[in-house]
Design a protein around this motif. Structure first.
Motif, PDB file in Angstrom:
ATOM      1  N   ASP A 129      44.524  33.199  23.363  1.00  0.00           N
ATOM      2  CA  ASP A 129      43.353  33.822  23.981  1.00  0.00           C
ATOM      3  C   ASP A 129      43.825  34.977  24.878  1.00  0.00           C
ATOM      4  OD1 ASP A 129      41.152  34.546  25.456  1.00  0.00           O
ATOM      5  OD2 ASP A 129      40.886  32.594  26.437  1.00  0.00           O
ATOM      6  N   PRO A 130      43.466  36.219  24.536  1.00  0.00           N
ATOM      7  CA  PRO A 130      43.930  37.345  25.355  1.00  0.00           C
ATOM      8  C   PRO A 130      43.475  37.264  26.808  1.00  0.00           C
ATOM      9  CG  PRO A 130      42.291  38.051  23.717  1.00  0.00           C
ATOM     10  CD  PRO A 130      42.655  36.648  23.387  1.00  0.00           C
ATOM     11  N   ASP A 131      42.349  36.597  27.039  1.00  0.00           N
ATOM     12  CA  ASP A 131      41.852  36.448  28.400  1.00  0.00           C
ATOM     13  C   ASP A 131      42.760  35.512  29.197  1.00  0.00           C
ATOM     14  OD1 ASP A 131      39.896  37.160  30.302  1.00  0.00           O
ATOM     15  OD2 ASP A 131      38.889  35.233  30.042  1.00  0.00           O
ATOM     16  N   TRP A 132      43.219  34.447  28.553  1.00  0.00           N
ATOM     17  CA  TRP A 132      44.163  33.523  29.199  1.00  0.00           C
ATOM     18  C   TRP A 132      45.481  34.230  29.459  1.00  0.00           C
ATOM     19  CZ3 TRP A 132      48.950  31.414  28.106  1.00  0.00           C
ATOM     20  CH2 TRP A 132      49.315  30.260  28.813  1.00  0.00           C
ATOM     21  N   LEU A 133      45.933  35.008  28.454  1.00  0.00           N
ATOM     22  CA  LEU A 133      47.241  35.664  28.545  1.00  0.00           C
ATOM     23  C   LEU A 133      47.334  36.637  29.718  1.00  0.00           C
ATOM     24  CD1 LEU A 133      48.225  36.540  24.868  1.00  0.00           C
ATOM     25  CD2 LEU A 133      49.489  35.066  26.452  1.00  0.00           C
ATOM     26  N   ARG A 134      46.293  37.433  29.910  1.00  0.00           N
ATOM     27  CA  ARG A 134      46.404  38.460  30.956  1.00  0.00           C
ATOM     28  C   ARG A 134      46.463  37.838  32.350  1.00  0.00           C
ATOM     29  NH1 ARG A 134      40.808  40.013  33.529  1.00  0.00           N
ATOM     30  NH2 ARG A 134      39.383  38.802  32.252  1.00  0.00           N
ATOM     31  N   PHE A 135      45.846  36.668  32.510  1.00  0.00           N
ATOM     32  CA  PHE A 135      45.982  35.968  33.795  1.00  0.00           C
ATOM     33  C   PHE A 135      47.362  35.333  33.906  1.00  0.00           C
ATOM     34  CE2 PHE A 135      41.355  36.222  33.897  1.00  0.00           C
ATOM     35  CZ  PHE A 135      41.105  36.421  35.236  1.00  0.00           C
ATOM     36  N   ARG A 136      47.780  34.632  32.833  1.00  0.00           N
ATOM     37  CA  ARG A 136      49.033  33.887  32.909  1.00  0.00           C
ATOM     38  C   ARG A 136      50.237  34.814  33.068  1.00  0.00           C
ATOM     39  NH1 ARG A 136      52.686  31.829  34.385  1.00  0.00           N
ATOM     40  NH2 ARG A 136      53.986  30.178  33.537  1.00  0.00           N
ATOM     41  N   VAL A 137      50.254  35.887  32.273  1.00  0.00           N
ATOM     42  CA  VAL A 137      51.439  36.741  32.234  1.00  0.00           C
ATOM     43  C   VAL A 137      51.434  37.789  33.346  1.00  0.00           C
ATOM     44  CG1 VAL A 137      52.732  38.368  30.795  1.00  0.00           C
ATOM     45  CG2 VAL A 137      51.650  36.374  29.749  1.00  0.00           C
ATOM     46  N   LEU A 138      50.257  38.286  33.693  1.00  0.00           N
ATOM     47  CA  LEU A 138      50.197  39.412  34.629  1.00  0.00           C
ATOM     48  C   LEU A 138      49.396  39.127  35.903  1.00  0.00           C
ATOM     49  CD1 LEU A 138      49.479  42.209  32.010  1.00  0.00           C
ATOM     50  CD2 LEU A 138      51.664  41.682  33.085  1.00  0.00           C
ATOM     51  N   GLY A 139      48.606  38.076  35.910  1.00  0.00           N
ATOM     52  CA  GLY A 139      47.702  37.879  37.040  1.00  0.00           C
ATOM     53  C   GLY A 139      46.671  38.985  37.125  1.00  0.00           C
ATOM     54  N   ALA A 140      46.351  39.569  35.967  1.00  0.00           N
ATOM     55  CA  ALA A 140      45.436  40.728  35.959  1.00  0.00           C
ATOM     56  C   ALA A 140      43.986  40.270  35.972  1.00  0.00           C
ATOM     57  CB  ALA A 140      45.720  41.601  34.740  1.00  0.00           C
ATOM     58  N   THR A 141      43.367  40.333  37.133  1.00  0.00           N
ATOM     59  CA  THR A 141      41.963  39.952  37.295  1.00  0.00           C
ATOM     60  C   THR A 141      41.065  41.091  36.811  1.00  0.00           C
ATOM     61  OG1 THR A 141      41.914  40.916  39.493  1.00  0.00           O
ATOM     62  CG2 THR A 141      42.536  38.595  39.345  1.00  0.00           C
ATOM     63  N   ASN A 142      39.755  40.832  36.730  1.00  0.00           N
ATOM     64  CA  ASN A 142      38.830  41.922  36.368  1.00  0.00           C
ATOM     65  C   ASN A 142      38.950  43.096  37.335  1.00  0.00           C
ATOM     66  OD1 ASN A 142      38.084  40.070  34.474  1.00  0.00           O
ATOM     67  ND2 ASN A 142      35.909  40.113  34.932  1.00  0.00           N
ATOM     68  N   PRO A 143      38.931  42.852  38.662  1.00  0.00           N
ATOM     69  CA  PRO A 143      39.062  44.002  39.584  1.00  0.00           C
ATOM     70  C   PRO A 143      40.358  44.785  39.384  1.00  0.00           C
ATOM     71  CG  PRO A 143      38.182  42.123  40.760  1.00  0.00           C
ATOM     72  CD  PRO A 143      38.563  41.621  39.384  1.00  0.00           C
ATOM     73  N   ALA A 144      41.419  44.141  38.870  1.00  0.00           N
ATOM     74  CA  ALA A 144      42.654  44.885  38.605  1.00  0.00           C
ATOM     75  C   ALA A 144      42.389  45.988  37.579  1.00  0.00           C
ATOM     76  CB  ALA A 144      43.745  43.941  38.110  1.00  0.00           C
ATOM     77  N   TYR A 145      41.650  45.666  36.551  1.00  0.00           N
ATOM     78  CA  TYR A 145      41.314  46.682  35.547  1.00  0.00           C
ATOM     79  C   TYR A 145      40.421  47.762  36.160  1.00  0.00           C
ATOM     80  CZ  TYR A 145      43.279  43.773  31.818  1.00  0.00           C
ATOM     81  OH  TYR A 145      44.132  43.051  31.014  1.00  0.00           O
ATOM     82  N   PHE A 146      39.460  47.337  36.991  1.00  0.00           N
ATOM     83  CA  PHE A 146      38.585  48.337  37.638  1.00  0.00           C
ATOM     84  C   PHE A 146      39.426  49.269  38.505  1.00  0.00           C
ATOM     85  CE2 PHE A 146      35.426  44.546  37.914  1.00  0.00           C
ATOM     86  CZ  PHE A 146      35.248  44.566  36.553  1.00  0.00           C
ATOM     87  N   ASP A 200      43.781  48.103  44.702  1.00  0.00           N
ATOM     88  CA  ASP A 200      43.897  49.506  45.089  1.00  0.00           C
ATOM     89  C   ASP A 200      43.451  50.407  43.933  1.00  0.00           C
ATOM     90  OD1 ASP A 200      45.448  51.593  46.974  1.00  0.00           O
ATOM     91  OD2 ASP A 200      45.871  52.033  44.873  1.00  0.00           O
ATOM     92  N   PRO A 201      42.623  51.404  44.117  1.00  0.00           N
ATOM     93  CA  PRO A 201      42.079  51.901  45.377  1.00  0.00           C
ATOM     94  C   PRO A 201      40.709  51.301  45.740  1.00  0.00           C
ATOM     95  CG  PRO A 201      41.502  53.416  43.631  1.00  0.00           C
ATOM     96  CD  PRO A 201      42.254  52.273  42.984  1.00  0.00           C
ATOM     97  N   LEU A 202      40.308  50.245  45.052  1.00  0.00           N
ATOM     98  CA  LEU A 202      38.950  49.731  45.250  1.00  0.00           C
ATOM     99  C   LEU A 202      38.892  48.650  46.329  1.00  0.00           C
ATOM    100  CD1 LEU A 202      37.730  49.537  41.544  1.00  0.00           C
ATOM    101  CD2 LEU A 202      37.275  51.337  43.241  1.00  0.00           C
ATOM    102  N   ARG A 203      37.797  48.687  47.060  1.00  0.00           N
ATOM    103  CA  ARG A 203      37.572  47.748  48.157  1.00  0.00           C
ATOM    104  C   ARG A 203      36.483  46.752  47.783  1.00  0.00           C
ATOM    105  NH1 ARG A 203      39.945  49.453  52.874  1.00  0.00           N
ATOM    106  NH2 ARG A 203      41.111  51.372  52.603  1.00  0.00           N
TER     107      ARG A 203
END
Lengths: 396, 141
Positions: A129-146, A200-203
């Motif tokens: 599951d790519p959604d599982w992978l991005r959290f497990r491998v990178l800790g990339a949350t939705n706000p990280a992409y934003f 960064d740069p979003l609050r």
């Protein structure tokens, strides 16, 4: 160009953190939409639910859940899952049934009780599951992409933190006028700047929250609408549910990488732009015809991106459109008159339906203090995780 | 956890993708099942190392602890990590990754050259999970 369907009724349960179940919210919204339409539940020939997860049960449920809660009456049922585009797919499923002659009147419902904090994937070890992978491998949350998109806009187009803050200021002012919105306070640019950095740069105030909420629509054939005494209803003229075109070249949730464009040349324009283009083509209208737009402001910076993807302005000109007041109430194309996700927060299966509710009220001229003068054509736009396009064009 | 996404040590460390033997399209994370080019009838997918260096497409950080399945010790104060999306010229693709520890968003600019290096994702008493990190070339040189 396809035939039109009528929007007979629209309803919502106010959004917030109410601590109750999604069925309760959905039924409240459904009943409000039925009352608004002047249609009894027993007269509904089909119900379409936008899906959510119930208590971790490994299945997504909605259509039949709402039908049971409203009282089994034998209606045709469908349930659809397309992440943030679930609501648009539910609307499209209803439209398809109506145009195919399978049902005269269809009830569309989306509701959710969102968890607190970051959205997260379902549990277990699920490396497929790519959604599982991005959290497990990178800790990339939705706000990280934003944050990545926002920083890219700053570097390429010269957008500023002040531009982003002004999107929040605009949408919060609209939300303050909306009884269904979760946040009903105006916000200043200083308050945005003083909120904590999330990615960064979003609050915090640049990023939408998660909410409980629900929205519902009663759709019908034009013939039924006329018989029903609705001679000039708001009509849905297009629903875009397109997928991307290989290779996708913009890093997108929840992927860790883009496709390679080394061998196959990318299509003209991005996936987001293709969503809007498909809706315009199907509706037989252009961006110059739009009176108002409801777009997915998951972040303030993303709203500026949508201006360009909807062709309200050229590439890189989103911030200028905002600064010129074009997308504010009173401007040429007000955007997110409802207050947007900035004021509502995300209730995933409900939000694409909520966008159409707002457009419906605006086109009817019943949006109260938020009313845009002379609104004739409204467009909504969002994008569901895993490649689900979503855009609806409604006209009066 | 993610088998064969990278290999090698030191200067030989590389991300591994796959390349379709029919149409030459490259995939990362590796695609072993089927070629995803809609114009390709489908060929065998062969492992291929990706470019070691690329340029920063964008970057951000995580000021709040991400939820599971990201592994972090809730007993320890949260240390923000930096994420870098890197454009690989030869592959014409963008690959996201964490930066090496100690690089913050203040150290980065869009367009800056970075290279891939081996890093540690997390470890417990028995196992160390390795991963890839992006490191600014100016820092590493």
């Amino acid at each position: 160009m396809t035939a039109e369907v009528a929007v007979l009724g629209a309803g919502m349960h106010p959004w917030g953190k109410w601590g109750r179940g999604f069925v309760e919210y959905g039924v409240a919204a459904a009943r409000a939409a039925l009352v608004d339409a002047g249609v009894g539940w027993r007269d509904v020939g089909s119900i379409v639910g936008a899906d959510t997860v119930r208590g971790g049960y490994p299945g997504y449920v909605a259509g039949a859940t709402f039908a049971k809660a409203l009282g089994w009456q034998g209606a045709r049922v469908a349930s659809v899952y397309a992440a943030c585009a679930s609501g648009a797919q539910a609307i499209n499923t209803a439209r398809t049934q109506i145009l195919a002659g399978m049902a005269d009147v269809v009830l569309v419902v989306g509701a959710d009780a969102a968890p607190k904090g970051f959205f997260r994937p379902a549990g277990g070890d699920r490396p497929d599951d790519p959604d599982w992978l991005r959290f497990r491998v990178l800790g990339a949350t939705n706000p990280a992409y934003f944050g990545l998109y926002a920083r890219r806009r700053m570097a390429v187009h010269g957008d500023t933190l002040e531009d982003f803050a002004q999107v929040k200021v605009k949408n919060a002012a609209a939300g303050a006028l909306n009884a269904n919105a979760r946040y009903r306070k105006t916000v200043t640019a200083e308050e945005v700047a003083a909120s904590a950095v999330v990615a960064d740069p979003l609050r915090l105030l640049d990023i939408c929250a998660t909410s409980d909420g629900a929205a519902a629509l009663v759709l019908s054939s034009m013939e039924f609408a006329r018989r029903h005494g609705a001679a000039d209803p708001v009509r849905i003229r297009a629903v875009s549910t397109v997928t991307p075109t290989y290779p996708t070249t913009v890093l997108d949730l929840p992927d860790i990488a883009t496709d390679s464009a080394a061998v196959v040349a990318p299509a003209d324009g991005t996936f987001r732009a293709s969503i809007a283009r498909a809706a315009y083509e199907e509706a037989g209208i252009g961006p110059e015809d739009i009176s108002l737009a409801e777009v997915y402001d998951l972040s303030t910076a993303l709203e500026l991106q949508w201006y360009e993807d909807l062709e309200l302005c050229g590439e890189g000109e989103g911030a200028k459109l905002l600064r010129d007041g074009v997308t504010a109430p009173g401007g040429r194309v007000p955007v997110n008159t409802s207050g947007g996700l900035a004021s509502f927060g995300e209730a995933v299966p409900a939000q694409a339906i909520a966008q159409v509710c707002e457009v419906t009220w605006q086109l009817r001229g019943t949006a109260g203090a938020r009313q845009i003068e002379g609104a004739r054509v409204g467009v909504t736009a969002n994008q569901g995780l895993f490649g689900h396009g979503s855009s609806v064009v409604a006209v009066r | 956890m993610v088998a064969n996404w990278f290999a090698g040590e030191g200067d030989d460390f590389r991300l591994l993708g796959t390349r379709c033997t029919a149409c030459a399209c490259v995939f990362f994370p590796r695609e072993d099942g089927f070629c995803r080019n809609p114009g390709c009838a489908g060929g065998e997918l062969a492992e291929v190392p990706l470019s070691r260096r690329g340029r920063v497409w964008s970057y951000t950080d995580g000021r709040y602890r991400p939820p599971a399945p990201y592994v972090s010790d809730p007993e320890l104060p949260w240390e923000p990590y930096t994420l870098i999306a890197v454009e690989l010229e030869a592959e014409r693709m963008v690959v996201l990754g964490q930066s090496v520890p100690g690089v913050s968003v203040a150290d980065l600019e869009v367009g800056m050259e970075v290279e891939v290096v081996q890093g540690v994702l997390d470890e417990d008493s028995g196992t160390t999970w390795t991963t890839w990190h992006w490191r600014p070339v100016a820092v590493g040189a």
